[in-house]
Design an enzyme around this catalytic site. Sequence first.
Site, PDB file in Angstrom:
ATOM      1  N   ASP A 114      16.283  -9.026 -62.692  1.00  0.00           N
ATOM      2  CA  ASP A 114      15.813  -8.241 -63.838  1.00  0.00           C
ATOM      3  C   ASP A 114      16.702  -7.029 -64.117  1.00  0.00           C
ATOM      4  OD1 ASP A 114      14.649  -7.542 -61.331  1.00  0.00           O
ATOM      5  OD2 ASP A 114      13.186  -6.267 -62.312  1.00  0.00           O
ATOM      6  N   HIS A 131      12.759  -2.125 -52.942  1.00  0.00           N
ATOM      7  CA  HIS A 131      11.969  -3.056 -52.179  1.00  0.00           C
ATOM      8  C   HIS A 131      12.769  -4.239 -51.661  1.00  0.00           C
ATOM      9  CE1 HIS A 131      11.315  -6.268 -55.425  1.00  0.00           C
ATOM     10  NE2 HIS A 131      12.081  -5.363 -55.953  1.00  0.00           N
ATOM     11  N   HIS A 138      20.571  -2.437 -57.595  1.00  0.00           N
ATOM     12  CA  HIS A 138      19.694  -3.477 -57.015  1.00  0.00           C
ATOM     13  C   HIS A 138      20.119  -4.805 -57.620  1.00  0.00           C
ATOM     14  CE1 HIS A 138      16.118  -5.557 -55.810  1.00  0.00           C
ATOM     15  NE2 HIS A 138      15.342  -5.245 -56.816  1.00  0.00           N
ATOM     16  N   HIS A 195       8.190 -11.978 -61.676  1.00  0.00           N
ATOM     17  CA  HIS A 195       8.418 -12.662 -60.397  1.00  0.00           C
ATOM     18  C   HIS A 195       7.917 -14.100 -60.520  1.00  0.00           C
ATOM     19  CE1 HIS A 195       8.451  -8.663 -57.898  1.00  0.00           C
ATOM     20  NE2 HIS A 195       9.621  -8.933 -58.419  1.00  0.00           N
ATOM     21  N   GLU A 213      18.383  -7.660 -57.881  1.00  0.00           N
ATOM     22  CA  GLU A 213      17.393  -8.589 -58.432  1.00  0.00           C
ATOM     23  C   GLU A 213      17.702  -8.825 -59.914  1.00  0.00           C
ATOM     24  OE1 GLU A 213      13.320  -7.607 -57.492  1.00  0.00           O
ATOM     25  OE2 GLU A 213      12.671  -9.663 -57.835  1.00  0.00           O
ATOM     26  N   HIS A 251      12.016   0.511 -64.578  1.00  0.00           N
ATOM     27  CA  HIS A 251      10.950  -0.103 -65.388  1.00  0.00           C
ATOM     28  C   HIS A 251      10.035   0.988 -65.929  1.00  0.00           C
ATOM     29  CE1 HIS A 251      11.784  -4.195 -64.028  1.00  0.00           C
ATOM     30  NE2 HIS A 251      11.729  -3.794 -62.774  1.00  0.00           N
ATOM     31  N   ASP A 272      13.785   0.510 -58.896  1.00  0.00           N
ATOM     32  CA  ASP A 272      12.381   0.061 -58.943  1.00  0.00           C
ATOM     33  C   ASP A 272      11.392   1.146 -58.506  1.00  0.00           C
ATOM     34  OD1 ASP A 272      12.593  -2.550 -59.936  1.00  0.00           O
ATOM     35  OD2 ASP A 272      13.077  -3.363 -57.965  1.00  0.00           O
ATOM     36  N   TYR A 331       1.817  -1.468 -59.623  1.00  0.00           N
ATOM     37  CA  TYR A 331       3.206  -1.758 -59.207  1.00  0.00           C
ATOM     38  C   TYR A 331       3.361  -1.456 -57.707  1.00  0.00           C
ATOM     39  CZ  TYR A 331       8.320  -1.713 -59.903  1.00  0.00           C
ATOM     40  OH  TYR A 331       9.669  -1.977 -59.859  1.00  0.00           O
TER      41      TYR A 331
END
Length: 395
Positions: A83, A146, A79, A23, A81, A226, A165, A193
């Site tokens: 990553d 999230h 998701h 992040h 995001e 992850h 996530d 996390y």
Amino acid sequence: MKKHIKNNVYWVGKVDWDLRRFHGEELTTHHGSTYNSYLIKEEKNVLIDTVWMPFAEEFVENLRKEIDLNKIDYIIANHGEVDHSGALPELMKHIPDTPIYCTANGVKSLKGQYHQDWNFHVVKTGDKLEIGNGKELIFVEMSMLHWPDSMAAYLTKDNILFSNDAFGQHYATEKLFNNEVDQCVLFNEAMKYYANILNPFNPILRKKLDEVLSLGLTIDIIATSHGVIWKDKPMQIVDKYAQWAKDYQENQITIIYDTMWNGTKKLAEKIAEGIELADPDVVVKVFNLRKSDENDIITEVFKSKTVVIGSPTMGNSILHAVAGFINLMKALKFKNKKAAAFGCYGWSGESTKVLNELLSNAGFQIIDEGFKNQWNPNEEQQLSAVEYGKKIARA
Ligand code: FEO
């Protein structure tokens, strides 16, 4: 290289051993991370998520060794995001018409980041995608877990929940499964996390866990995006999340401070002594903010029933590292925790008042007006700090 998970399901992600900040610079990742992408080869070939953008070319090169890219029938973007979606632009150069299944918010985040009008298929909770051999993917929206766009996908018959996530950990390893790695590191990283990413969404998470459990799905494997995949007793991490989502705390008091000439540091140590004297059962920990990792301290705050925050007075206020840390705690929306303030001063002495205002504003229950001390604490004042520690322990 791909790794076998179960039947026709493979891991095709990337292990990032080097990663130490995530992040941007916000989150430390002492043990690196992995970006887990999955390939399901049934009558239909399905790719679930990709990897972070710096590894996009490597990812696509590796993927084409496992499958003719043109034979990928569906892409699931759980998701948006970067990553997990970061390799989509590279992949879609090769297969631009392949349908991408995601939530309505997923379309917004993917379009917003990559400015591409890909072949999006919007799905909602309960929607199903047949992939042949009698198997289906069932989608479950995980809004705010999230991001508003987050979702999970459940593969029937193989009983695999691709949770993205949720249930993840930043933990680089060549091992695939939870029982193959150091359990202490695994659970510490899973808690870090949760504390640093998921804690603000506790109320949503409580509802979502109930909703998912009420579906009565058999879950043999939780394949996160992850870290390791939960295959050995996968519900153990669901049970942990159920505990953590209930505004978790242990019998711990954490003292966090910054100091200029070590007066506030001395108070921190004496307050810790007092807490131990009053309650030998409580775990007391002390952190100098400037010498410790902020995200690790957040994990300690997560475990604490009380936090005691110290700063000397400077410029009629507090040191900026302490202000920043309280802001971080506020953003993480900790509930059901008490707080107290302390600090040295030379002249005006506003720090405890400022600390209490900020801590109250961050959602902590303030124990009292705080402990302030003019100049460096002498022996008598140090004893007063010990007494204050006893008061904190009894509060
Ligand atoms: Fe691992 Fe929210 O991305």
